[in-house]
Scaffold this active site. Structure first.
Site, PDB file in Angstrom:
ATOM      1  N   ILE A   1       4.843  -8.596   9.015  1.00  0.00           N
ATOM      2  CA  ILE A   1       4.196  -7.330   9.358  1.00  0.00           C
ATOM      3  C   ILE A   1       2.812  -7.601   9.939  1.00  0.00           C
ATOM      4  O   ILE A   1       2.156  -8.586   9.599  1.00  0.00           O
ATOM      5  CB  ILE A   1       4.100  -6.404   8.126  1.00  0.00           C
ATOM      6  CG1 ILE A   1       3.374  -7.098   6.975  1.00  0.00           C
ATOM      7  CG2 ILE A   1       5.481  -5.972   7.686  1.00  0.00           C
ATOM      8  CD1 ILE A   1       3.223  -6.218   5.749  1.00  0.00           C
ATOM      9  N   CYS A   2       2.415  -6.721  10.809  1.00  0.00           N
ATOM     10  CA  CYS A   2       1.141  -6.873  11.521  1.00  0.00           C
ATOM     11  C   CYS A   2       0.055  -6.069  10.811  1.00  0.00           C
ATOM     12  O   CYS A   2       0.077  -4.841  10.808  1.00  0.00           O
ATOM     13  CB  CYS A   2       1.282  -6.396  12.959  1.00  0.00           C
ATOM     14  SG  CYS A   2      -0.255  -6.461  13.908  1.00  0.00           S
TER      15      CYS A   2
END
Length: 314
Positions: free
Chosen positions: A94-95
């Site tokens: 995930i960013c």
């Protein structure tokens, strides 16, 4: 730790990881739990977080994986969720502004504890199209929160699965029950709060190449305080999730919930005219002044022998 003999304890990354493990065990958090894989790789951690209070995730237990780089803490870790939540994709990095997607914002004073506190705060925020994010309805997220308590996700080797099961049992013993009713948020049409200013999730789109970064760095700095690059804060303060969430409510929501106060009527500006007799007196005074000035000029010319010009005589 039995398996740490194969690691060089003088290595800054190994030394830092062992310090963080000790700190986690001596100062456990009621909101999360994280441990490394002792037998296989101490750079890989398994964790579980509780869904933030006063949100559709409350009562849920969400497992994930953290991969620490070899030059930790000078480079950020990567995060992956294993439990379906309706907020993040599972088994996909995930960013976040605290993840390896944005190494330029990572600070060595941050730790696994700090990152998990930030991750909990990110959950009720607007995904904003970030990599690895989802935008489920509140009802679906609540159903997933209930389901997350029933069984652990299946992932990896037997040692990984054993650690996941142990963490789940401990988290389940202190997890609050899932509320029956969904929280009445200020914005019922939205499934989540808009992205906050102090904790902003960074959308990393390849076509835009944008780098939207909020003040998560400042917030985490306030949380951790000044630390040495290889040290771990022994008394890291965890911000209450409720405070983090409510602090980021949009101004529009506040305006909708706040009572409307009627504005005081403004008095119209009226031009006040002078009475008629005042204007006549002003004109008379002006005429008298001109007459006196004419007499003075005539007297002056007469004294100087120029009275003929005034009387029309040459």
């Amino acid at each position: 730790m039995a398996a740490t003999a194969k690691y060089n304890r003088s290595n800054p990354a190994v030394k830092r990881i062992l310090q963080e493990v000790k700190e986690m065990q001596s100062n456990p958090s009621p909101d999360f739990m994280a441990l490394p894989l002792e037998q296989e790789d101490i750079f890989e951690w398994q964790f579980a977080i509780l869904g933030p209070r006063d949100s559709e995730f409350e009562g849920g237990i969400y497992h994930g994986r953290i991969q620490l780089p070899s030059d930790y803490p000078f480079k950020p870790p990567s995060f992956m969720l294993l439990t379906p939540s309706g907020r993040f994709e599972i088994q996909k990095k995930i960013c976040l502004s605290i993840s390896n997607y944005h190494p330029e914002h990572w600070q060595p004073s941050w730790s696994v504890r700090t990152a998990l506190v930030a991750l909990i705060a990110f959950m009720p925020t607007n995904p904003g199209g970030a990599l690895g994010s989802l935008d489920y309805k509140k009802e679906d997220r609540r159903a997933l929160a209930i389901k997350s308590r029933e069984a652990t996700p299946k992932f990896g080797s037997p040692e990984r699965q054993k650690l996941i099961d142990e963490i789940h049992e401990q988290m389940l013993s202190k997890a609050p029950p899932v509320p029956q009713a969904l929280p009445n948020g200020p914005n019922e049409e939205s499934n989540q709060l808009p992205a906050p200013d102090s904790f902003v999730e960074n959308a990393d789109r390849a076509d835009e190449g944008g780098n939207t970064v909020g003040s998560v760095s400042d917030s985490l700095n306030d949380l951790t305080g000044p630390e040495s690059e290889t040290g771990v804060a022994e008394n890291t303060v965890e911000p209450p999730v409720a405070e983090v969430t409510h602090r980021h409510l949009p101004e529009a929501s506040h305006r909708e919930n706040s009572p409307r106060v009627p504005l005081a009527p403004q008095n119209p500006v009226v031009a006040i005219q002078k009475p008629k007799h005042d204007r006549l007196l002003t004109l008379a005074a002006f005429g008298l002044t001109l007459a006196i000035m004419a007499l003075v000029v005539k007297k002056f010319l007469k004294i100087n022998g120029l009275a003929g010009f005034i009387e029309g005589k040459f």
